[in-house]
Enzyme design. Sequence first.
Site, PDB file in Angstrom:
ATOM      1  N   ARG A 173       0.994  -1.350  -0.225  1.00  0.00           N
ATOM      2  CA  ARG A 173       0.025   0.037   0.471  1.00  0.00           C
ATOM      3  C   ARG A 173       0.856   1.229   0.385  1.00  0.00           C
ATOM      4  NH1 ARG A 173      -3.415  -2.903  -1.757  1.00  0.00           N
ATOM      5  NH2 ARG A 173      -5.768  -3.397  -0.303  1.00  0.00           N
ATOM      6  N   ASP A 177       4.018  -0.355  -6.640  1.00  0.00           N
ATOM      7  CA  ASP A 177       2.860  -0.770  -7.398  1.00  0.00           C
ATOM      8  C   ASP A 177       2.318  -0.491  -7.202  1.00  0.00           C
ATOM      9  OD1 ASP A 177       1.511  -2.325  -9.636  1.00  0.00           O
ATOM     10  OD2 ASP A 177       0.583  -3.024  -7.783  1.00  0.00           O
ATOM     11  N   GLU A 201      -2.602   7.562  -5.071  1.00  0.00           N
ATOM     12  CA  GLU A 201      -3.272   7.198  -6.168  1.00  0.00           C
ATOM     13  C   GLU A 201      -4.416   7.161  -6.179  1.00  0.00           C
ATOM     14  OE1 GLU A 201      -1.913   2.886  -4.956  1.00  0.00           O
ATOM     15  OE2 GLU A 201      -4.163   2.476  -6.090  1.00  0.00           O
ATOM     16  N   HIS A 230      -0.743  -0.167  -9.482  1.00  0.00           N
ATOM     17  CA  HIS A 230      -1.792  -1.188  -8.994  1.00  0.00           C
ATOM     18  C   HIS A 230      -2.176  -2.397  -9.569  1.00  0.00           C
ATOM     19  CE1 HIS A 230      -3.708  -1.109  -4.798  1.00  0.00           C
ATOM     20  NE2 HIS A 230      -3.847  -2.587  -4.849  1.00  0.00           N
ATOM     21  N   GLN A 231      -0.997  -3.621 -10.221  1.00  0.00           N
ATOM     22  CA  GLN A 231      -1.222  -4.553 -11.415  1.00  0.00           C
ATOM     23  C   GLN A 231      -0.937  -5.495 -11.162  1.00  0.00           C
ATOM     24  OE1 GLN A 231       0.992  -3.103 -15.189  1.00  0.00           O
ATOM     25  NE2 GLN A 231       1.231  -5.403 -15.091  1.00  0.00           N
ATOM     26  N   ALA A 232      -0.579  -5.816  -9.129  1.00  0.00           N
ATOM     27  CA  ALA A 232      -0.009  -7.227  -8.960  1.00  0.00           C
ATOM     28  C   ALA A 232      -0.631  -7.680  -9.011  1.00  0.00           C
ATOM     29  CB  ALA A 232       0.882  -6.589  -8.044  1.00  0.00           C
TER      30      ALA A 232
END
Length: 335
Positions: free
Chosen positions: A234, A258, A263, A295-297
């Site tokens: 986060r 990420d 965000e 934030h694609q993990a």
Amino acid sequence: MKVAVFSTKPYDRKFFQSKNEQFGHELHFFEPRLTQETVSLAKGFPAACVFVNDRLDAETIKILAESGTKLIALRCAGFNNVDLEAAHQHGCTVLRVPAYSPYAVAEHTVALILALNRKIHRAYARVREGNLALDGLLGFDLHGQTVGIVGTGKIGAVVAKAMHGFGCPTLAHDVQKNPDCVNLGVRYVDLPELFAESDIITLHCPLIPQTHHLINRQALSQMKEGVMLINTSRGALIDTRAVIDGLKSGKLGYLGLDVYEEEENLFFEDLSRQVIQDDVFARLVTFPNVIITGHQAFFTRNALETIAETTLDNISKFESDQSCENEVTVENIKK
Ligand code: NAD
């Protein structure tokens, strides 16, 4: 059950509609994020399904509850965006998807480590321009490098195993030891020792008041010169301004993100035709030794299938008054 699904993207609709054939809920997909400005869309819906950047502060929850919503169904693991006290006070149940694919996030973490080290992002651009020179692309052997993992839960443990596979001695810090990691030979240490000894530091703990800005100026000062820092957990685990200064001074040699503390107004949208107004983010993307993904993990088809299935199952359990092990309350997060 009638469900207002917020922050819907085409892929959410696809996976939820497909899985819902076996659950039969009435899903209404809304594109906006859930905020105080958009909460009226949920009026009359007993359930609201939300994601990581929907903002469930006390006021939004109050309005939600007053307009008939009794269930907040998170389609993610983290719940730092939900005011749990307010949910309790207004009689809203909060359910989440505690685990969907630790492999998705752990593998993305390893991808960032490898790409930063071997400068894959720069090599890709160079080769397309006809530049096949190697100068500036020098990496190091991962084998033998010490990796420090903060948070050895589901994701951190998979990262530990992967890095063990590369031949990296692994240190960890957590409020509780994971026996799988202990068996693997991971050595648990306090944070200052982890910061001082690690060549690569990767964050996998939740964002809670105790971990807010865990990586700040003081933490950076304890780290090795040229350390690699990875955050797929986060954004607010990191004080971004301190990290930018660390990159400028060379203290931080590599940064893989990420997630980003601001965000919510940036990620998951195509902003390529706009001027980005966040100067801190804009500075971050200028560094050659920084890789940021949006934030694609979590974003694998396996994870999306499990997220849709668990979320819809949570909603069914709530609808039929069954107890649900995926409930999040102020009490059970303190356990
Ligand atoms: P988990 O609950 O299995 O593990 C979290 C670990 O952190 C636990 O072992 C816990 O004891 C530890 N921890 C708690 N407080 C700590 C502290 N103060 N210091 C050090 N460790 C502490 O969770 P997980 O499934 O492994 O997920 C980890 C985090 O990854 C989540 O909190 C979430 O924010 C993030 N995440 C990101 C993505 C993404 O797409 N980027 C997807 C899923 C999860």
